[in-house]
Enzyme design. Structure first.
Site, short mmCIF file in Angstrom:
data_model
loop_
_atom_site.label_atom_id
_atom_site.label_comp_id
_atom_site.label_asym_id
_atom_site.label_seq_id
_atom_site.Cartn_x
_atom_site.Cartn_y
_atom_site.Cartn_z
N HIS A 175 38.88 45.88 37.90
CA HIS A 175 40.11 45.29 37.29
C HIS A 175 40.22 43.87 37.58
CE1 HIS A 175 40.41 49.16 36.79
NE2 HIS A 175 40.46 49.04 35.37
N SER A 212 39.38 49.88 30.26
CA SER A 212 40.97 49.46 30.34
C SER A 212 40.48 47.59 30.94
CB SER A 212 41.11 50.30 32.22
OG SER A 212 40.28 50.19 32.74
N ASP A 214 42.07 46.34 43.13
CA ASP A 214 40.59 47.40 42.39
C ASP A 214 39.04 47.48 43.10
OD1 ASP A 214 40.29 47.43 40.62
OD2 ASP A 214 41.30 49.37 39.87
#
Length: 798
Positions: A273, A94, A270
């Protein structure tokens, strides 16, 4: 006692620190720094791509500064031109997906982050045939290996750029176990040879894992600790490139993201990221690594190879080398002659014999070669600073303190060196030198601090540039009006002093003449002033004093000049036609057109006329004894002086308030040519109406004023860098100390070039008309040759 201490302090400084000793110190500093940087490049390596991918620091909160080089901010049109017909692949988790989106937004800012987060995401720009894919492989495992292996087989087209990286999923799903780390090492060991094989024909980047903000991580991610991340990164760095000895087959390790994340991860949503600004910086770094060597942006020195020498630069190098050799030979011959003819005692008469005196031609030749010898060494320094990849460069970053604190500092120094003037006339030589000096210092601080981004400062600096042109109009008009000297010698002297350094830099630094825009500007305005006053009928003060009607004739000339200026300023087509004729086009074109020249000329189109008109009115008042210029006397009667002083202060402040409230640069630039004279005239009256103010000047500012032209031109390459887009870094890691050292060397060089120009002007531009004509023919031949060689090298560039 305070006055004695003040005077004694200045004498002490001047005694122990002369210009000569300063230049010797500057030369020593240049030699030492050159040796240090050359040694560093030799033993540590000077690959700016490595610096860009691995090191740097934040300027402010969002501006990333790589170590030793400049990063270009790519627009989407530039990104498309660089990546045309390219295929780029991002493969990983991600975090790599985030980098993928930031990268494609550089190509198309309208892209939205949509689609399956745990799946492949394609992107294509058909207009430029660019294809960018994100491949979801969150773990370094057999699946990732199989995908990478497929690119190494001949049947599948290889991507031009591959960006890979993964680790956090392995830590998460295996709960941070040591077995998972061991398996990661095995997997990356199997992938490494495939990546190295791809690196022979493609650009391959392995992105190291960014740190996390552990306090913000959700419960399901608590096992992803910075300690684990460091262990995975250490394994990747150790294994990648371990079997590759060929530099072209090495995987580029993208480790700079870690440094960026350390400063910004606490702003993460979070804890895992990166915030958007940080990943955008990473994408811009990737774009710089790949595109700088293709696009060659002026303000993107990272990853750019040294530009090849042009034919003209090679010829200049040969010329300066021959000058140095010639000077050394003549110097050796003179030393030998001196020893042979050394004074000795005549045994019969007891008198001392005088040594033979060298002939004038020999001394002139020696002086010429000596000047070119020094100039050649100085030009070598210019080239090393801003063309060779020896010294470092960094981007500018504006803060209010970086601009205003140095301004206050030089103001204090200027006041410290206050002295009495030799004469108390309005705008006397000491006062105009002082005016040029403090303006030039402010402009230098403006350039190095990057203050052009702050509109109020920009508008005030525009007034300073206009004030230089005002002095051009005032000074040249006064000379021609009073002296009536329209001879060729005067014209050649002025043109030589204005243009000599710029012509040399155009040759050595491979820059167009219009690049140094201010010199073409003052050169053209000087010729306009000369043509206005020299054209029939020639009207000078001596003739006008005999008949007052001549004053109206001169005013008529000025009205005609104003009409021409007005017409050309609003007729871009007519202006461009005039300056598009050969050979004028060779001097005034920039990037293939003369628009930039028209814009620069138009920006201060009326101020030279204002300077000429002010000189005419002032000299007329002075001739009729309507002003008092005695020491300590106000310029007018007390009542008139007070009224004018009040109006001047109000006008000065009003203009500053207007300039500080500007919201749109374009609109303010449109008004600037008409209103800049308000603040200039207000300053002149404030500076000259009170007699006690007119009777003193700052010798500190005046010293800089005498070399203001050289300071303005030299800053382009040996104080700033990348043709003024960045800052020269002689001492990396210490910004303030670097500025002090580079400024000291820069000022010494500017002063030496000023002396060289003055010496050469006496030789190249003689007073004898017949000799001068021969020199002009030689100069015409030189420029013809220059044009010929320029035409020869242009096709090779294209």
């Amino acid at each position: 006692m305070a006055a004695l201490a003040y005077t004694g302090g200045k004498r002490e400084i001047n005694y122990y620190f002369s210009v000569r000793s300063a230049k010797a110190l500057a030369l020593g500093a240049v030699l030492l720094l050159t040796a240090c940087h050359a040694a560093s490049r030799r033993y540590r390596g000077g690959d700016t791509c490595e610096y860009l991918l691995s090191s740097g620091r934040f300027l402010g909160e969002k501006v990333w500064q790589p170590h030793s080089c400049m990063m270009h901010k790519y627009k989407n049109s530039e990104a498309k031109n660089c990546l045309i017909d390219k295929h780029i692949v991002f493969i990983g988790d991600s975090r790599i997906r985030q980098l993928f989106y930031s990268f494609i937004k550089l190509i198309n800012p309208q892209v939205k982050e949509e689609g399956n987060k745990h799946g492949n995401i394609p992107f294509e720009d058909k207009s430029a045939s660019i294809k960018v894919d994100f491949l979801w492989y969150p773990e370094v495992n057999g699946s990732m290996r199989q995908r990478i292996k497929s690119w190494t087989e001949g049947s599948v087209a290889k991507p031009h750029i591959i960006v890979a990286g993964a680790a956090t999923w392995s830590i998460k799903i295996h709960n941070g176990s040591n077995e998972a780390l061991a398996q990661y090492k095995i997997n990356i060991t199997s992938i490494a040879p495939l990546l190295e094989k791809l690196a022979k024909s493609s650009d391959v980047y392995w992105v190291l894992q960014d740190p996390v903000y552990e306090d913000m991580l959700s419960e399901s991610r608590k096992m992803i600790t910075n300690e684990k991340i460091d262990a995975y990164n250490e394994a990747a760095v150790r294994i990648l490139n371990s079997s590759s000895r060929n530099s072209k087959a090495k995987v580029k390790v993208f480790s700079v993201s870690k440094l960026i994340a350390q400063e910004t991860i606490m702003k993460s949503a979070d804890g895992l990221h990166l915030p958007e600004s940080s990943r955008d910086t990473n994408a811009m770094i990737l774009m710089n690594v790949y595109c700088n060597k293709i696009m060659k942006p002026i303000d993107g020195s990272c990853c750019q190879p040294q530009p090849p020498l042009t034919l003209i630069q090679k010829l200049a190098f040969c010329f300066f080398t021959l000058s140095i050799v010639g000077y050394l030979i003549i110097n050796v011959i003179h030393r030998n002659n001196y020893r042979k003819n050394k004074s000795c005692t005549d045994l019969e008469s007891g008198e001392e014999k005088k040594p033979a005196i060298s002939t004038p031609s020999a001394s002139t030749l020696e002086m010429l070669l000596h000047s070119f010898c020094k100039l050649g060494l100085i030009m070598t320094y210019f080239y090393l600073c801003d063309r060779a990849n020896l010294f470092m460069k960094e981007n500018k970053f504006y803060t209010h303190s970086s601009f205003f604190i140095p301004i206050i500092y030089i103001l204090v120094l200027g006041v410290f060196y206050t002295e009495n003037t030799k004469e108390t006339k309005v705008l006397n030589r000491e006062q105009t030198d002082e005016w040029k000096g403090w303006m030039q210092l402010v402009i230098l601080i403006y350039h190095i601090s990057g203050a052009s981004t702050f509109l109020p400062v920009y508008m005030h600096i525009r007034v300073l540039v206009a004030a230089y042109l005002f002095q051009t109009g005032y000074g040249h008009f006064s000379y021609f009006w009073i002296k009536g000297d329209f001879g060729v010698y005067r014209v050649c002297q002025v043109l030589f002093r204005l243009n000599f350094l710029v012509v040399v830099l155009c040759i050595v630094m491979d820059r167009p003449y219009q690049f140094y825009y201010f010199v073409p500007l003052v050169t053209v305005w000087f010729m306009i002033i000369y043509a206005t006053l020299a054209v029939w009928p020639q009207i000078v003060q001596k003739k006008a004093n005999g008949n007052c009607l001549w004053h109206f004739g001169l005013l008529l000339k000025l009205v005609c000049l104003l009409t021409c200026i007005y017409f050309l300023s609003y007729s871009q087509g007519a202006f461009e036609k005039i300056f598009s004729f050969w050979p004028l086009s060779k001097c005034f074109e920039l990037n293939g057109n003369v628009y930039e020249w028209w814009f620069r000329w138009k920006l201060d189109r009326y101020v030279v006329f204002h300077g000429m008109l002010f000189a005419f009115i002032y000299l007329a008042l002075q001739k009729r004894q309507m002003i008092s210029e005695g020491k300590g006397d106000p310029l007018f009667s007390s009542r008139i002086s007070n009224v004018l002083l009040f109006i001047s202060v109000v006008s000065f402040l009003t203009y500053s308030i207007w300039a500080s409230s500007c919201k749109n640069k374009t609109e303010c630039n449109e008004l600037h040519p008409s209103v800049s004279v308000v603040q200039i005239l207000a300053f002149i009256l404030i500076r000259n109406i009170p007699g006690y103010v007119r009777s003193v000047y700052s010798s500190f500012f005046a010293w800089f004023g005498k070399i203001s032209l050289e300071l303005f031109i030299c800053q382009y390459h040996i104080w700033l860098a990348a043709d003024t887009k960045g800052i020269l870094v002689l001492i990396p890691g210490y910004p303030m100390f670097n500025i002090l050292v580079s400024t000291f060397i820069f000022v010494c060089v500017a002063h030496e070039i000023s002396q060289i120009t003055n010496d050469l002007a006496q030789i190249v531009v003689p007073k004898d008309n017949s000799t001068l004509l021969k020199r002009l023919l030689c100069i015409a031949g030189f420029f013809s040759g220059l044009h010929f060689f320029s035409a020869m090298q242009d096709p090779s560039r294209h």
